[in-house]
Design an enzyme around this catalytic site. Structure first.
Site, mmCIF file in Angstrom:
data_model
loop_
_atom_site.group_PDB
_atom_site.id
_atom_site.type_symbol
_atom_site.label_atom_id
_atom_site.label_comp_id
_atom_site.label_asym_id
_atom_site.label_seq_id
_atom_site.Cartn_x
_atom_site.Cartn_y
_atom_site.Cartn_z
ATOM 1 N N HIS A 113 0.872 -1.177 0.000
ATOM 2 C CA HIS A 113 0.000 0.000 0.000
ATOM 3 C C HIS A 113 0.914 1.234 0.000
ATOM 4 C CE1 HIS A 113 -2.713 2.964 1.906
ATOM 5 N NE2 HIS A 113 -3.711 2.193 1.513
ATOM 6 N N GLN A 195 -4.467 -5.227 6.841
ATOM 7 C CA GLN A 195 -5.494 -6.131 6.306
ATOM 8 C C GLN A 195 -5.574 -7.437 7.094
ATOM 9 O OE1 GLN A 195 -7.721 -5.355 4.092
ATOM 10 N NE2 GLN A 195 -6.811 -3.357 3.718
ATOM 11 N N CYS A 359 -4.637 2.543 -3.692
ATOM 12 C CA CYS A 359 -3.373 2.984 -3.063
ATOM 13 C C CYS A 359 -2.274 1.943 -3.249
ATOM 14 C CB CYS A 359 -3.548 3.285 -1.577
ATOM 15 S SG CYS A 359 -4.699 4.605 -1.275
HETATM 16 N N1 PMP Z 1 -1.629 -0.817 4.598
HETATM 17 C C1 PMP Z 1 -2.551 -1.555 4.007
HETATM 18 C C2 PMP Z 1 -2.205 -2.927 3.504
HETATM 19 C C3 PMP Z 1 -3.856 -1.055 3.868
HETATM 20 O O1 PMP Z 1 -4.779 -1.794 3.261
HETATM 21 C C4 PMP Z 1 -4.156 0.224 4.363
HETATM 22 C C5 PMP Z 1 -5.542 0.818 4.241
HETATM 23 N N2 PMP Z 1 -6.151 0.598 3.022
HETATM 24 C C6 PMP Z 1 -3.140 0.941 4.996
HETATM 25 C C7 PMP Z 1 -1.888 0.396 5.092
HETATM 26 C C8 PMP Z 1 -3.396 2.303 5.577
HETATM 27 O O2 PMP Z 1 -4.263 2.202 6.649
HETATM 28 P P1 PMP Z 1 -4.893 3.503 7.332
HETATM 29 O O3 PMP Z 1 -5.568 4.253 6.227
HETATM 30 O O4 PMP Z 1 -5.851 2.960 8.327
HETATM 31 O O5 PMP Z 1 -3.778 4.264 7.927
#
Ligand code: PMP
Length: 398
Positions: A113, A195, A359
């Protein structure tokens, strides 16, 4: 794990919510606990000796205990943050960057991500270090190439997702830890469990990671709360991340000494109400059991994957889905409809799925697609949800 336990579904009874990787819906017990905190427990923590402040402090520490137990950790190694993104940025900026040298390697994977890419990009640029990506081989991470990188003895940190938010692919962190032990014992292993945490039991004692980060909102908890677990020996010697109230031992005019973990890492007013409400989310999950949740989600994910496979015009991003290697996330494209249009058509049928790059642009580039539609399954999804989704996907025409 009944939809009736989640008030949002009473408001939208025909909603098929398949965007659980972005955030999960909230059980009534958590929503009530949040209200209960602000109506009868609200005070700041650690600073008052009057009864309410003591109550709020006890509640906050109880949240820490409950989270610790959930991942088989001890409470003093649980640090509350605002979320996974915050955790990863803090670690990159305050733990890794200060000792990063030109020529050092930072290793992540192609699955990451953006939250687990951008902080490393930035500190690599700042210090003249090199950011390296582990790619895929035979539908898993290429652990052999990771071993080769470790043999250079230049890898400062490996930061990997435990489960991709696009394909659901899981990482074998114990295997990574074995490689680290073998070739480069000083390399730090950071795990992004954003996740993974909602779908499988996470036990820090056999996870392989030195540090694990996740967000409460993807685990049926409130937004604005995250967790960093830090391996005990590391936590003892780690410098504070932020400076401010609540994290000191003593402050003099020009110097200060720091409190122990976890206070040392929690400057300022922490997310007390969210932590308090998160207790109820975890108790709710525990009352069902992650194994039960995992089995149900795997069944639904398989059903969706096999169903889409049989449809014309769709391409699945994963070629051999099976629930031992993948979490309950199914991403796909349509041969002639853009992902955003497809998500819009699904939305007209009350099906909530995310479209775009989720993302994870480097992963989409690597897979040769600009964007995808992603169905991410949560504990309250049903066979009927999947049947209806497949029916809608089948009937979509341009
Ligand atoms: N890492 C992963 C694998 C994610 O799926 C996400 C959220 N989609 C994040 C990091 C970021 O998480 P947050 O928006 O809760 O900070």
């Amino acid at each position: 794990m009944n939809k009736q336990d989640f008030p949002l579904f009473s408001k939208y009874p025909s909603l098929i919510y398949l965007d659980n990787a972005a955030t999960t819906q909230k059980p009534a017990v958590m929503i009530n606990a949040l209200e209960e905190f602000y109506t009868s427990k609200n005070a700041n923590v650690h600073r008052g000796i009057y009864e309410l402040s003591e109550l709020a402090s006890a509640e906050y520490e109880q949240a820490r205990n409950i989270v610790a137990k959930f991942i088989n950790a001890s409470a003093q190694n649980i640090v509350f943050t605002s979320g996974t993104t915050m955790g990863l940025n803090l670690l990159a900026k305050y733990l890794i960057e200060p000792t990063l040298k030109a020529g050092d390697l930072l290793v992540i994977s192609i699955l990451e991500h953006h939250s687990n890419i951008l902080p490393w990009q930035e500190i690599a640029q700042n210090k003249g270090a090199n950011l390296k990506y582990i790619e895929l081989k035979d539908n898993e991470l290429d652990y052999e190439s990771l071993g080769d990188l470790l043999k250079t003895n230049k890898v400062k940190v490996i930061s990997l997702t435990m489960m991709s938010n696009v394909t659901g692919l899981k990482s074998d962190l114990m295997r990574v830890k074995d490689l680290i032990r073998q070739y480069s014992p000083n390399t730090l292993l950071i795990a992004d469990a954003a996740q993974y945490i909602a779908h499988e039991k996470l036990d820090v004692t056999n996870s392989g990671a030195d540090i694990i980060v996740f967000s409460a909102h993807k685990l049926y908890g409130p937004m604005g709360l995250g967790v960093i677990w830090i391996e005990p020996k590391l936590a003892k010697k780690m410098a504070p991340l932020f400076k401010g109230g609540g994290m000191i031992s003593k402050v003099e005019k020009f110097t200060a000494t720091w409190a122990q973990s976890p206070e040392r890492f929690e400057a300022g007013t922490p997310p007390v109400a969210a932590a308090s409400a998160f207790i109820s989310s975890i108790e709710y999950i525990n009352s069902i059991g992650l194994d039960t949740i995992k089995a149900k989600e795997a069944e639904l994910a398989n059903m969706l994957y096999q169903g889409i496979k049989e449809l014309n015009n769709y391409r699945l991003l994963v070629s051999d889905y099976n629930s031992s290697k993948y979490g309950p996330v199914i991403a796909f494209t349509h041969n002639s409809i853009h992902s955003h249009d497809l998500a819009q058509l699904l939305s007209y049928e009350n099906i909530a799925m995310r479209s775009g790059h989720h993302c994870a642009q480097p992963l989409h580039d690597y897979l040769g697609v600009l964007s995808s539609v992603r169905a991410s399954i949560g504990m309250y999804n049903t066979i009927e949800d999947i049947e209806r989704t497949l029916e809608v996907l089948k009937n979509i025409r341009i």
